[in-house]
Write an enzyme that holds these catalytic residues in place. Sequence first.
Site, mmCIF file in Angstrom:
data_model
loop_
_atom_site.group_PDB
_atom_site.id
_atom_site.type_symbol
_atom_site.label_atom_id
_atom_site.label_comp_id
_atom_site.label_asym_id
_atom_site.label_seq_id
_atom_site.Cartn_x
_atom_site.Cartn_y
_atom_site.Cartn_z
ATOM 1 N N LYS A 22 -60.152 -3.520 -15.099
ATOM 2 C CA LYS A 22 -60.844 -3.696 -13.099
ATOM 3 C C LYS A 22 -61.259 -2.676 -12.710
ATOM 4 O O LYS A 22 -61.991 -2.381 -12.492
ATOM 5 C CB LYS A 22 -60.631 -4.575 -12.455
ATOM 6 C CG LYS A 22 -60.776 -5.146 -11.061
ATOM 7 C CD LYS A 22 -60.150 -5.978 -10.277
ATOM 8 C CE LYS A 22 -58.887 -5.252 -9.918
ATOM 9 N NZ LYS A 22 -58.982 -5.023 -8.775
ATOM 10 N N ASN A 23 -60.044 -1.417 -12.623
ATOM 11 C CA ASN A 23 -59.737 -0.664 -11.420
ATOM 12 C C ASN A 23 -60.861 0.479 -12.385
ATOM 13 O O ASN A 23 -61.006 1.648 -11.111
ATOM 14 C CB ASN A 23 -58.719 -0.567 -11.135
ATOM 15 C CG ASN A 23 -58.395 -0.911 -10.217
ATOM 16 O OD1 ASN A 23 -58.880 -2.105 -9.553
ATOM 17 N ND2 ASN A 23 -56.687 -1.081 -10.070
ATOM 18 N N ARG A 92 -62.234 -4.976 -2.363
ATOM 19 C CA ARG A 92 -62.463 -4.308 -1.333
ATOM 20 C C ARG A 92 -63.410 -2.872 -2.307
ATOM 21 O O ARG A 92 -63.740 -1.935 -1.108
ATOM 22 C CB ARG A 92 -61.132 -3.469 -1.888
ATOM 23 C CG ARG A 92 -60.457 -2.342 -1.387
ATOM 24 C CD ARG A 92 -60.152 -1.746 -0.216
ATOM 25 N NE ARG A 92 -59.964 -0.309 0.319
ATOM 26 C CZ ARG A 92 -59.593 0.100 1.550
ATOM 27 N NH1 ARG A 92 -59.912 -0.559 2.609
ATOM 28 N NH2 ARG A 92 -59.113 1.026 1.708
ATOM 29 N N CYS A 116 -58.897 -7.758 -1.309
ATOM 30 C CA CYS A 116 -57.225 -8.815 -0.654
ATOM 31 C C CYS A 116 -56.600 -8.227 0.244
ATOM 32 O O CYS A 116 -56.469 -7.106 0.697
ATOM 33 C CB CYS A 116 -56.376 -8.233 -2.065
ATOM 34 S SG CYS A 116 -56.130 -9.320 -3.584
ATOM 35 N N ARG A 121 -55.533 -1.408 5.034
ATOM 36 C CA ARG A 121 -56.448 -1.068 4.157
ATOM 37 C C ARG A 121 -57.312 -0.539 4.668
ATOM 38 O O ARG A 121 -59.103 -0.987 5.145
ATOM 39 C CB ARG A 121 -56.648 -1.770 3.027
ATOM 40 C CG ARG A 121 -56.004 -2.544 2.135
ATOM 41 C CD ARG A 121 -55.935 -3.348 1.445
ATOM 42 N NE ARG A 121 -56.130 -2.447 -0.388
ATOM 43 C CZ ARG A 121 -56.620 -3.473 -0.914
ATOM 44 N NH1 ARG A 121 -57.182 -4.531 -1.122
ATOM 45 N NH2 ARG A 121 -56.879 -2.800 -1.975
ATOM 46 N N PRO A 122 -57.226 0.766 5.997
ATOM 47 C CA PRO A 122 -58.685 1.323 6.169
ATOM 48 C C PRO A 122 -59.002 2.237 5.770
ATOM 49 O O PRO A 122 -58.829 3.005 3.744
ATOM 50 C CB PRO A 122 -57.912 1.953 7.520
ATOM 51 C CG PRO A 122 -56.123 2.152 7.181
ATOM 52 C CD PRO A 122 -56.087 1.158 5.873
ATOM 53 N N ASP A 124 -60.359 5.146 6.544
ATOM 54 C CA ASP A 124 -60.616 6.483 7.243
ATOM 55 C C ASP A 124 -60.442 8.107 6.003
ATOM 56 O O ASP A 124 -61.180 8.364 6.774
ATOM 57 C CB ASP A 124 -59.081 6.876 8.299
ATOM 58 C CG ASP A 124 -57.935 6.416 7.863
ATOM 59 O OD1 ASP A 124 -57.753 5.635 6.805
ATOM 60 O OD2 ASP A 124 -57.099 7.258 8.409
ATOM 61 N N ASP A 304 -49.815 -2.710 -8.578
ATOM 62 C CA ASP A 304 -49.832 -3.582 -8.859
ATOM 63 C C ASP A 304 -49.088 -4.259 -10.491
ATOM 64 O O ASP A 304 -49.830 -5.344 -9.801
ATOM 65 C CB ASP A 304 -52.074 -3.055 -9.544
ATOM 66 C CG ASP A 304 -52.918 -2.994 -8.149
ATOM 67 O OD1 ASP A 304 -52.456 -3.586 -7.157
ATOM 68 O OD2 ASP A 304 -53.744 -2.450 -8.741
ATOM 69 N N ILE A 326 -46.768 0.917 -0.883
ATOM 70 C CA ILE A 326 -48.073 1.394 -0.403
ATOM 71 C C ILE A 326 -48.749 0.292 0.471
ATOM 72 O O ILE A 326 -49.627 1.039 1.496
ATOM 73 C CB ILE A 326 -48.941 1.273 -2.160
ATOM 74 C CG1 ILE A 326 -47.983 2.341 -2.875
ATOM 75 C CG2 ILE A 326 -50.153 1.605 -1.781
ATOM 76 C CD1 ILE A 326 -47.990 3.424 -2.976
ATOM 77 N N ARG A 396 -60.330 -12.643 -9.590
ATOM 78 C CA ARG A 396 -60.952 -12.059 -8.828
ATOM 79 C C ARG A 396 -60.848 -10.774 -10.038
ATOM 80 O O ARG A 396 -61.563 -9.584 -10.275
ATOM 81 C CB ARG A 396 -60.058 -11.556 -8.004
ATOM 82 C CG ARG A 396 -60.867 -12.087 -6.666
ATOM 83 C CD ARG A 396 -60.641 -11.727 -5.944
ATOM 84 N NE ARG A 396 -60.689 -10.444 -5.148
ATOM 85 C CZ ARG A 396 -60.655 -9.779 -4.028
ATOM 86 N NH1 ARG A 396 -60.049 -10.029 -3.067
ATOM 87 N NH2 ARG A 396 -61.095 -8.408 -4.389
HETATM 88 C C1 UD1 Z 1 -56.806 0.336 -5.384
HETATM 89 C C2 UD1 Z 1 -56.865 -0.161 -6.835
HETATM 90 C C3 UD1 Z 1 -55.927 -0.955 -6.007
HETATM 91 C C4 UD1 Z 1 -54.425 -0.646 -6.105
HETATM 92 C C5 UD1 Z 1 -54.426 0.901 -5.132
HETATM 93 C C6 UD1 Z 1 -53.216 1.459 -5.214
HETATM 94 C C7 UD1 Z 1 -59.311 -0.104 -7.013
HETATM 95 C C8 UD1 Z 1 -60.047 -0.962 -7.322
HETATM 96 N N1 UD1 Z 1 -58.330 -1.046 -6.166
HETATM 97 O O1 UD1 Z 1 -56.937 0.323 -4.295
HETATM 98 O O2 UD1 Z 1 -55.910 -2.233 -7.356
HETATM 99 O O3 UD1 Z 1 -53.465 -1.130 -6.471
HETATM 100 O O4 UD1 Z 1 -55.441 1.135 -5.892
HETATM 101 O O5 UD1 Z 1 -52.773 1.738 -6.552
HETATM 102 O O6 UD1 Z 1 -59.200 1.154 -7.822
HETATM 103 N N2 UD1 Z 1 -55.568 4.264 2.871
HETATM 104 C C9 UD1 Z 1 -54.964 4.522 3.842
HETATM 105 N N3 UD1 Z 1 -56.555 4.683 4.375
HETATM 106 C C10 UD1 Z 1 -58.213 4.599 3.850
HETATM 107 C C11 UD1 Z 1 -57.785 4.666 2.020
HETATM 108 C C12 UD1 Z 1 -56.380 4.116 1.737
HETATM 109 O O7 UD1 Z 1 -54.963 4.600 5.064
HETATM 110 O O8 UD1 Z 1 -58.734 5.635 3.835
HETATM 111 C C13 UD1 Z 1 -54.098 3.675 2.423
HETATM 112 C C14 UD1 Z 1 -53.750 1.899 1.800
HETATM 113 O O9 UD1 Z 1 -53.714 1.633 3.236
HETATM 114 C C15 UD1 Z 1 -52.588 1.963 1.493
HETATM 115 C C16 UD1 Z 1 -52.530 3.506 0.339
HETATM 116 O O10 UD1 Z 1 -53.441 3.701 1.996
HETATM 117 O O11 UD1 Z 1 -52.274 1.308 2.177
HETATM 118 C C17 UD1 Z 1 -53.001 3.244 -0.931
HETATM 119 O O12 UD1 Z 1 -54.393 2.739 -0.677
HETATM 120 P P1 UD1 Z 1 -55.584 3.319 -2.334
HETATM 121 O O13 UD1 Z 1 -55.354 4.473 -2.709
HETATM 122 O O14 UD1 Z 1 -57.004 4.316 -1.320
HETATM 123 O O15 UD1 Z 1 -55.917 1.773 -2.507
HETATM 124 P P2 UD1 Z 1 -57.142 1.664 -3.126
HETATM 125 O O16 UD1 Z 1 -58.292 2.715 -3.546
HETATM 126 O O17 UD1 Z 1 -57.901 0.610 -1.810
#
Ligand code: UD1
Length: 416
Positions: A22-23, A92, A116, A121-122, A124, A304, A326, A396
Amino acid sequence: MGKFIITGGNRLDGKLCIESAKNAVLPILAGAILTDEQVVIENCPKIKDVLNMVKILSSIGVKTVFEGNTLIIDASGINGYRLDSTLTKELRSSVFMLGALVSRMKKAVLAYPGGCNIGLRPVDIHISALKSLGVKIEEMGGEISCNAENVKGNERCLDFPSVGATENAMLASVFADGETIIRNAAKEPEIEDLMYFLVGMGAKITGGGTDTVRITGVKKLNGTQYKPLCDRIEAGTYLIAAAITGGKIELYNCKAENISSLIHKLRNNSCKIRIKNDIIYLKGGDSKKAFNVETSPYPGFPTDLQAQIMSLAAVSEGTSLITENIFETRFRHVSELNKMGANITIRGKTAIVSGVKKLYGASVYAEDLRGGASLVLGALAAEGMSVINDICHIERGYAQMDLKLSRLGASIKKIE
Ligand code: UD1
């Protein structure tokens, strides 16, 4: 929302072929709009997140057709850069469209992405990565507006190795003038896979899957045919399913090195595991031992799989400590596992799991994708019947989970 009715106690036994990840597929689908030529995605799982991403593509004039499990995408008629919240709140990964639209349309307007409910999950880090390429971004009224007339390669060190932000920065910089360097990039295998896909389209990218990704802008990308990487989280979930039931399983289309952190835990718990090429054989044992887990970015233990391994800890002798580093609120499955008789308490980021001899069937609610999967695993091991409500969350990310588990010998029925 749908339910699974599961009568626990059967030992799983059989073979299963793992889907594409999926990812890996979701950012690849966003990347498919970067060319006017046809893109063919083989072995594309028909899970809800993928179907929602396909809806997003269709909403801006991209043609998509499934032929069996092959998805054919034609973005030659793309005619929009605005995605509204009814689409983006469903997943997302709609956020990948920011980088892809910036590259293809030079503009993007997107309502904040949903997904989810596992933490704040910001976005930024995504936004600052795009800004460093020269993309002008305004955030107003719940929307992110990007204007990307002058995208120039640049060097950026991410504040945290965010998977999505690394992929978005790659998508946004394929046509940028000069070289883009993403430092402190996430190293997840799905990022390397996105690189291979884009390179197949003619992009110049190196270092995907390491902490430094380099992208040299090109003028144009071409069509491609691609089979995305196998799903390490689906594989991990079924390995735990076999382990928790003391069963045995042969998984095909796997890359064991991508889940070595899980395999190590399972071996220490009770399981005999053999790996041959793309096949993983697992035989579960009867005396399961407690273990500790701390989630961390790849190659650490994946967040995950945290919920699923907690179900195994719940029936393992001794006390297991499971720490989630995480996401902030990724323990919503705990109260539901406790309804099945688990003995889990939460202290800050750590779940203290005191192993019990048995779980018992109960009516429980899936609150998110992987938490939902952990309840299915608990129910497979439990004595008596469980009802897993709200399985829309599970669907999903897992294709035909009920059919796959039935074929492995579980007693599971889906009610729409
Ligand atoms: C991806 C995966 C998800 C997995 C996660 C961590 C996909 C489609 N989804 O999610 O299944 O659980 O990696 O391995 O690939 N964060 C910020 N600001 C940002 C982006 C992230 O603070 O702009 C924080 C998030 O809130 C979280 C952490 O960074 O606490 C990791 O997030 P991130 O690695 O971005 O996960 P996703 O890409 O959303």
